[in-house]
Structure formats: C-alpha cells, structure tokens
Scaffold this motif. Sequence first.
Motif, PDB file in Angstrom:
ATOM      1  N   ARG A  71      66.762  20.705  10.471  1.00  0.00           N
ATOM      2  CA  ARG A  71      65.903  21.469  11.358  1.00  0.00           C
ATOM      3  C   ARG A  71      64.689  20.649  11.785  1.00  0.00           C
ATOM      4  O   ARG A  71      64.225  19.776  11.055  1.00  0.00           O
ATOM      5  CB  ARG A  71      65.408  22.737  10.645  1.00  0.00           C
ATOM      6  CG  ARG A  71      66.517  23.654  10.178  1.00  0.00           C
ATOM      7  CD  ARG A  71      65.983  24.683   9.204  1.00  0.00           C
ATOM      8  NE  ARG A  71      67.025  25.626   8.795  1.00  0.00           N
ATOM      9  CZ  ARG A  71      66.883  26.538   7.833  1.00  0.00           C
ATOM     10  NH1 ARG A  71      65.726  26.630   7.181  1.00  0.00           N
ATOM     11  NH2 ARG A  71      67.860  27.362   7.529  1.00  0.00           N
ATOM     12  N   LEU A  72      64.162  21.003  12.953  1.00  0.00           N
ATOM     13  CA  LEU A  72      62.905  20.464  13.448  1.00  0.00           C
ATOM     14  C   LEU A  72      61.943  21.629  13.653  1.00  0.00           C
ATOM     15  O   LEU A  72      62.281  22.615  14.308  1.00  0.00           O
ATOM     16  CB  LEU A  72      63.099  19.728  14.774  1.00  0.00           C
ATOM     17  CG  LEU A  72      64.093  18.577  14.796  1.00  0.00           C
ATOM     18  CD1 LEU A  72      64.219  18.025  16.211  1.00  0.00           C
ATOM     19  CD2 LEU A  72      63.675  17.476  13.830  1.00  0.00           C
ATOM     20  N   LEU A  73      60.751  21.504  13.092  1.00  0.00           N
ATOM     21  CA  LEU A  73      59.693  22.480  13.277  1.00  0.00           C
ATOM     22  C   LEU A  73      58.567  21.756  14.002  1.00  0.00           C
ATOM     23  O   LEU A  73      57.957  20.839  13.450  1.00  0.00           O
ATOM     24  CB  LEU A  73      59.237  23.017  11.915  1.00  0.00           C
ATOM     25  CG  LEU A  73      58.276  24.204  11.886  1.00  0.00           C
ATOM     26  CD1 LEU A  73      58.280  24.850  10.508  1.00  0.00           C
ATOM     27  CD2 LEU A  73      56.859  23.824  12.256  1.00  0.00           C
ATOM     28  N   LEU A  74      58.282  22.150  15.228  1.00  0.00           N
ATOM     29  CA  LEU A  74      57.382  21.403  16.099  1.00  0.00           C
ATOM     30  C   LEU A  74      56.194  22.249  16.533  1.00  0.00           C
ATOM     31  O   LEU A  74      56.365  23.380  17.010  1.00  0.00           O
ATOM     32  CB  LEU A  74      58.139  20.935  17.355  1.00  0.00           C
ATOM     33  CG  LEU A  74      59.482  20.232  17.120  1.00  0.00           C
ATOM     34  CD1 LEU A  74      60.171  19.966  18.456  1.00  0.00           C
ATOM     35  CD2 LEU A  74      59.284  18.931  16.353  1.00  0.00           C
ATOM     36  N   ILE A  75      55.000  21.716  16.359  1.00  0.00           N
ATOM     37  CA  ILE A  75      53.785  22.310  16.929  1.00  0.00           C
ATOM     38  C   ILE A  75      53.205  21.273  17.883  1.00  0.00           C
ATOM     39  O   ILE A  75      52.540  20.326  17.450  1.00  0.00           O
ATOM     40  CB  ILE A  75      52.767  22.703  15.845  1.00  0.00           C
ATOM     41  CG1 ILE A  75      53.349  23.809  14.960  1.00  0.00           C
ATOM     42  CG2 ILE A  75      51.455  23.170  16.482  1.00  0.00           C
ATOM     43  CD1 ILE A  75      52.401  24.314  13.893  1.00  0.00           C
ATOM     44  N   PRO A  76      53.481  21.405  19.178  1.00  0.00           N
ATOM     45  CA  PRO A  76      53.039  20.372  20.126  1.00  0.00           C
ATOM     46  C   PRO A  76      51.558  20.409  20.436  1.00  0.00           C
ATOM     47  O   PRO A  76      51.008  19.433  20.941  1.00  0.00           O
ATOM     48  CB  PRO A  76      53.856  20.691  21.379  1.00  0.00           C
ATOM     49  CG  PRO A  76      54.115  22.161  21.285  1.00  0.00           C
ATOM     50  CD  PRO A  76      54.264  22.464  19.828  1.00  0.00           C
ATOM     51  N   LEU A  77      50.881  21.524  20.127  1.00  0.00           N
ATOM     52  CA  LEU A  77      49.488  21.694  20.520  1.00  0.00           C
ATOM     53  C   LEU A  77      48.773  22.518  19.445  1.00  0.00           C
ATOM     54  O   LEU A  77      48.685  23.743  19.532  1.00  0.00           O
ATOM     55  CB  LEU A  77      49.415  22.394  21.879  1.00  0.00           C
ATOM     56  CG  LEU A  77      48.178  22.159  22.745  1.00  0.00           C
ATOM     57  CD1 LEU A  77      47.907  20.673  22.948  1.00  0.00           C
ATOM     58  CD2 LEU A  77      48.349  22.861  24.075  1.00  0.00           C
ATOM     59  N   ALA A  78      48.269  21.813  18.423  1.00  0.00           N
ATOM     60  CA  ALA A  78      47.621  22.509  17.305  1.00  0.00           C
ATOM     61  C   ALA A  78      46.230  23.012  17.660  1.00  0.00           C
ATOM     62  O   ALA A  78      45.715  23.915  17.000  1.00  0.00           O
ATOM     63  CB  ALA A  78      47.547  21.585  16.090  1.00  0.00           C
ATOM     64  N   ASN A  79      45.622  22.444  18.690  1.00  0.00           N
ATOM     65  CA  ASN A  79      44.273  22.828  19.108  1.00  0.00           C
ATOM     66  C   ASN A  79      44.279  23.096  20.611  1.00  0.00           C
ATOM     67  O   ASN A  79      43.751  22.321  21.408  1.00  0.00           O
ATOM     68  CB  ASN A  79      43.283  21.703  18.748  1.00  0.00           C
ATOM     69  CG  ASN A  79      41.864  21.957  19.205  1.00  0.00           C
ATOM     70  OD1 ASN A  79      41.528  23.046  19.672  1.00  0.00           O
ATOM     71  ND2 ASN A  79      41.028  20.944  19.090  1.00  0.00           N
ATOM     72  N   PRO A  80      44.900  24.207  21.032  1.00  0.00           N
ATOM     73  CA  PRO A  80      45.011  24.456  22.474  1.00  0.00           C
ATOM     74  C   PRO A  80      43.664  24.596  23.158  1.00  0.00           C
ATOM     75  O   PRO A  80      43.493  24.154  24.300  1.00  0.00           O
ATOM     76  CB  PRO A  80      45.819  25.763  22.561  1.00  0.00           C
ATOM     77  CG  PRO A  80      45.969  26.277  21.189  1.00  0.00           C
ATOM     78  CD  PRO A  80      45.600  25.215  20.224  1.00  0.00           C
ATOM     79  N   GLY A  81      42.675  25.179  22.479  1.00  0.00           N
ATOM     80  CA  GLY A  81      41.358  25.319  23.093  1.00  0.00           C
ATOM     81  C   GLY A  81      40.744  23.973  23.422  1.00  0.00           C
ATOM     82  O   GLY A  81      40.171  23.774  24.500  1.00  0.00           O
ATOM     83  N   GLY A  82      40.868  23.016  22.485  1.00  0.00           N
ATOM     84  CA  GLY A  82      40.341  21.682  22.715  1.00  0.00           C
ATOM     85  C   GLY A  82      41.070  20.962  23.832  1.00  0.00           C
ATOM     86  O   GLY A  82      40.455  20.240  24.632  1.00  0.00           O
ATOM     87  N   PHE A  83      42.386  21.166  23.918  1.00  0.00           N
ATOM     88  CA  PHE A  83      43.184  20.511  24.952  1.00  0.00           C
ATOM     89  C   PHE A  83      42.791  20.999  26.342  1.00  0.00           C
ATOM     90  O   PHE A  83      42.506  20.195  27.237  1.00  0.00           O
ATOM     91  CB  PHE A  83      44.672  20.766  24.700  1.00  0.00           C
ATOM     92  CG  PHE A  83      45.566  20.237  25.769  1.00  0.00           C
ATOM     93  CD1 PHE A  83      45.882  18.896  25.836  1.00  0.00           C
ATOM     94  CD2 PHE A  83      46.094  21.086  26.737  1.00  0.00           C
ATOM     95  CE1 PHE A  83      46.712  18.398  26.838  1.00  0.00           C
ATOM     96  CE2 PHE A  83      46.923  20.605  27.737  1.00  0.00           C
ATOM     97  CZ  PHE A  83      47.224  19.253  27.790  1.00  0.00           C
ATOM     98  N   TYR A  84      42.758  22.305  26.529  1.00  0.00           N
ATOM     99  CA  TYR A  84      42.502  22.837  27.868  1.00  0.00           C
ATOM    100  C   TYR A  84      41.039  22.683  28.290  1.00  0.00           C
ATOM    101  O   TYR A  84      40.743  22.646  29.484  1.00  0.00           O
ATOM    102  CB  TYR A  84      42.946  24.293  27.941  1.00  0.00           C
ATOM    103  CG  TYR A  84      44.451  24.438  27.835  1.00  0.00           C
ATOM    104  CD1 TYR A  84      45.294  23.895  28.806  1.00  0.00           C
ATOM    105  CD2 TYR A  84      45.030  25.072  26.742  1.00  0.00           C
ATOM    106  CE1 TYR A  84      46.672  23.999  28.698  1.00  0.00           C
ATOM    107  CE2 TYR A  84      46.413  25.189  26.623  1.00  0.00           C
ATOM    108  CZ  TYR A  84      47.226  24.645  27.609  1.00  0.00           C
ATOM    109  OH  TYR A  84      48.587  24.736  27.492  1.00  0.00           O
TER     110      TYR A  84
END
Length: 310
Positions: A71-84
């Motif tokens: 299995r793959l468990l992926l979190i592509p954006l752990a800090n969405p607030g910081g990204f946007y």
Amino acid sequence: MTIWETLLPGSKARRSLPTAGGPDLPLWLVRGGEEGPTLAVTAGVHGCEYAGIQAVRRLYESVEPGALRGRLLLIPLANPGGFYAGARQLVPDCGRNLNRAFPGDPSGDAAARIAAAIRQTVYPQADLLLDLHSGDIHERLTPLLFYPRAGSEEVNRRSLAAARVMPLPIRVGSVSKNGLYSCAVQHGVPALLLEAGDGGDCREEAVSLLLEGIRAAMGFLGILGAAAENPCQRESLETVYVQAEQAGFWQPLVRAGEPFCKGQLLGALTSLEGEPLQRVEAPFHGLMLYHTRILGVSRGEELAAFGRLA
C-alpha cells in the motif's frame, strides 16, 4: 473501521484526513493487488517547498495499483494553509513551523492539530515513512537526505538501510526528535527526510529525483520492483549548522554544492553600515549543504549548514 477497509484491492482513492478544528488534509490511498507493507509519503510540511508536492502528485497519477504488493499512503500537502498563502516555513493560522510541532496536540493550535492527526493516522500504518522537503524560498540547497540516529537500534538500522538505496548523493545522520519524520522514528517507524530543489522553484530534475526516491523506497519494501544500494552516496561525518548571532546583512561566499577548504571564509554577516558582525569560517575541508540566500536575516535564523564528507 480503518482507512483501508472501504478501498478494494487494486484501487486508489483521494480522501481527506480531518484534524480537530480543521483544516482537513488530502489523504491519497493506493491499495495494491496483493497484501504487503505500507509506504507512507508526506510532502508540503513547508508550503513553499514544491518539488516533493509535485512528486507525490505525479506518483499518484502514474501508479498502477494492481501491480503493487502492499500500500501507499500519501499526504501531498501537509500544510495547505502555508502552501496557498505562500508562507515561508510557517502554518499561517498560528505562525508556527509545523516541523517543530510534533508530536502535536488535538486541542492545540493549528500546527499542533495537524501534527497530532498525522501522528495518530499515519504512523500506525507505516512500515517506512518518507518526508519530502526542498530548500525553502529563501534557501539554496544541494540534494541530500537525513536519516535518524535517535531511534531504537532496529529503527536506526532499518532507516539507514533504506537511506543507502536512495538516489540522493549525500546522507546526514540526525538526532532530531520533533519533526514529522524524526517523531515517527520515536514511535518505532523507520523514516527518512529527503530534500531536493530550492528557492521556491520546481525544477524537473528535483521533482524527478524525489520521485525516484519514492520508487526506490517501494523497491526496498518489496512493494514494486527492487532496490540496490547507491554506490555514489556519501556520508557527512560531521555536520555544522550556523545561526545568525544577531540581525544583519548576510552574504554567503560559498554556494550550495560547492567544496571548500579548512579556514576558508564561507559567509559574513554585517550591519547596515557595513560593520562586521559575524564571520563563518570552515573548521575542515568540506561541502556546503545549504544556506540562506536572502540579504536580511534575523537573530537565530539558520544561515548555513555544511559537512565533512566521507
């Protein structure tokens, strides 16, 4: 019910990981055609470190679940607030560095809630965890990885074995305990932190290198393909981290990825009027790993990291 129970073998799905009081995090799951180990991959802990985010997006789009054993468990954006928000290193809602918020607290501030959700959901699932980073918008960096020295003997051994198959050219031992990957180590999960790319850029070579690292980890676990040790990888036998002793004007004199000689001036901090405040001189022959590239720095800000390589 676990996060996997409604996902059929040989399929993938985009879901969300709620945090107490928000924000929800993207949680992308891939379940192989056969049962096997789980690789967890996180990216976007710092919102302006883009190469890892793009590598996870590309992996999810291209992977064929039926070909996997595990299995793959992926979190592509752990800090969405910081990204946007384009926020350097911080979670905007609380002004804290997410990578200093672990193990977190469900009743804490935004960074603590994100950290707690990742700790509670991701760590128990993972047989190996990769946390993907880059040099931030204010940094220059040569590709490298960090592996743990502060876990149990078995977790340290397993993490180092995984580090040796990574395509990144330099590995650095770390005794940190409060970052996403280093906290996972304290919870018994072998883990690595991979870094490639810098300066708020998203160059193809950095994205491809991190994607290659994920695939090497899949081979290491036996999820897909195989992995061999990287014979060109070098160890930093001694790593020095330099902070600004006071606010000033920073001028790096050796760039990331460049070698230097013992006694060489690596950078200097001056006042507005040009008065010398701090000189950074090399205590050994080595290589510049990363450095701040912006002119104005505050007291305590990390200026550079360099290593004496094997």
